[in-house]
Design a protein around this motif. Structure first.
Motif, PDB file in Angstrom:
ATOM      1  N   GLY A  61       0.777  -0.923  -0.102  1.00 24.63           N
ATOM      2  CA  GLY A  61       0.202  -0.314   0.185  1.00 24.63           C
ATOM      3  C   GLY A  61       0.342   0.888  -0.055  1.00 24.63           C
ATOM      4  O   GLY A  61       0.311   2.540  -0.178  1.00 24.63           O
ATOM      5  N   LEU A  62       1.855   1.548   0.752  1.00 25.00           N
ATOM      6  CA  LEU A  62       2.497   2.442   0.852  1.00 25.00           C
ATOM      7  C   LEU A  62       3.295   2.535  -0.721  1.00 25.00           C
ATOM      8  O   LEU A  62       3.968   3.907  -1.214  1.00 25.00           O
ATOM      9  CB  LEU A  62       4.618   2.405   1.878  1.00 25.00           C
ATOM     10  N   VAL A  63       3.755   1.684  -1.517  1.00 24.55           N
ATOM     11  CA  VAL A  63       4.320   1.970  -2.595  1.00 24.55           C
ATOM     12  C   VAL A  63       3.430   2.719  -3.229  1.00 24.55           C
ATOM     13  O   VAL A  63       3.918   3.560  -4.013  1.00 24.55           O
ATOM     14  CB  VAL A  63       4.773   0.864  -3.489  1.00 24.55           C
ATOM     15  N   GLU A  64       2.220   2.612  -3.453  1.00 26.97           N
ATOM     16  CA  GLU A  64       1.158   3.741  -4.171  1.00 26.97           C
ATOM     17  C   GLU A  64       1.380   4.601  -3.743  1.00 26.97           C
ATOM     18  O   GLU A  64       1.022   5.976  -4.636  1.00 26.97           O
ATOM     19  CB  GLU A  64      -0.638   2.779  -3.774  1.00 26.97           C
ATOM     20  N   GLU A  65       1.433   5.071  -1.690  1.00 28.11           N
ATOM     21  CA  GLU A  65       1.249   6.191  -1.454  1.00 28.11           C
ATOM     22  C   GLU A  65       2.328   7.132  -2.084  1.00 28.11           C
ATOM     23  O   GLU A  65       2.448   8.235  -1.994  1.00 28.11           O
ATOM     24  CB  GLU A  65       1.175   5.685   0.364  1.00 28.11           C
TER      25      GLU A  65
END
Length: 286
Positions: free
Chosen positions: A281-285
């Motif tokens: 999820g943090l990659v997309e963030e």
């Protein structure tokens, strides 16, 4: 080993290096050891690796290399770094890590020949000395040990081997989105790199010699991006341990018929560590 014993009482070091697009000799020495440093530099160009073959030395070097490669197989950070390079360079052969299979076919005679070719002609180098140097005492030493070195262009030096021919290795960033993953280690921590290509250009921009204000503007842009990511990912969401932003810029060297580009290519990398469950999820963030 013998050289280390000879230099045990001297504060001096000379280290030749061959990179993708250049050859360098770096070093440092105390003012009292200036002559010793120049003697080492002179010996590099006069003898290089043109020393008697010693099987024991080759076996010792192979053992050191095997230990280094084997140690990397158990290092999660090193494996992750190698995977990152593989993805960002489209698995370019010049940047692949050394494997055990490579060591089995290592040709020491070829290595010696290549090294000698790289450091056979001092006229291909520009020598720069800075620091606590007394010109009155140092210049005579330069004349004795450096200016007297034979060069390919000098009479009677035709026996020197020609220097290596360098080529553009054409390392390209992936044209489409790529993903690499390394699962290794026991620590409940994930390291993530999100790399993006960018180009720096503008009116009057010289990619080889950017103006100080251009370099400062670029650095400040990266710093602002880092602060924004820290504010969002660490302080608001509380999902990362560390976050950083870095950049790697490059340009092709002045070889053959290469023409200076009108822009400078770069890779901007967002790097952070987090709980493995939050990584996706943090990659997309980011």
């Amino acid at each position: 080993t013998e050289l280390k014993e000879l230099l045990a009482n001297h504060s001096v070091g000379v280290a030749p290096q061959v990179t993708a697009f250049g050859r360098t000799v770096t070093g440092d020495f105390s003012p009292l050891d200036a002559e010793v440093a120049l003697q080492l530099l002179c010996a590099l160009f006069l003898r290089g690796s043109r020393l008697p073959k010693r099987r024991a030395t080759e076996e010792w070097l192979l053992a050191m290399l095997r230990e280094h490669v084997q140690g990397g197989l158990a290092d999660p950070d090193r494996l992750f770094g190698e995977k990152t390079v593989e993805v960002l360079t489209c698995d370019h052969p010049d940047l692949r890590p050394v494997r055990m299979s490579d060591l089995e076919t290592l040709d020491f005679d070829f290595c010696r020949g290549f090294f000698n070719a790289c450091f056979s002609d001092p006229s291909e180098f520009t020598f720069i000395f800075v620091g606590n140097v007394d010109p009155g005492a140092f210049v005579p030493l330069l004349n004795k040990y450096i200016a007297s070195l034979p060069t390919v262009a000098a009479p009677g030096s035709a026996e020197l081997p020609p220097g290596p021919i360098f080529r553009d290795t054409v390392i390209e960033f992936p044209r489409a989105r790529q993903r690499g993953e390394v699962r290794h280690g026991q620590s409940p921590r994930s390291s993530v790199v999100v790399a993006l290509p960018c180009a720096i250009f503008g009116e009057g921009f010289n990619p080889l010699q950017p103006r100080p204000e251009e370099s400062l503007s670029y650095d400040m842009t990266l710093q602002v991006l880092k602060m924004q990511l820290q504010e969002r990912m660490r302080f608001e969401l509380g999902l990362v341990y560390t976050v950083d932003v870095s950049s790697d810029m490059w340009y092709h060297p002045d070889v053959l018929d290469w023409q200076a580009p009108q822009q400078r290519d770069a890779i901007v990398s967002i790097e952070f560590t987090c709980d493995p469950h939050n990584a996706e999820g943090l990659v997309e963030e980011a």
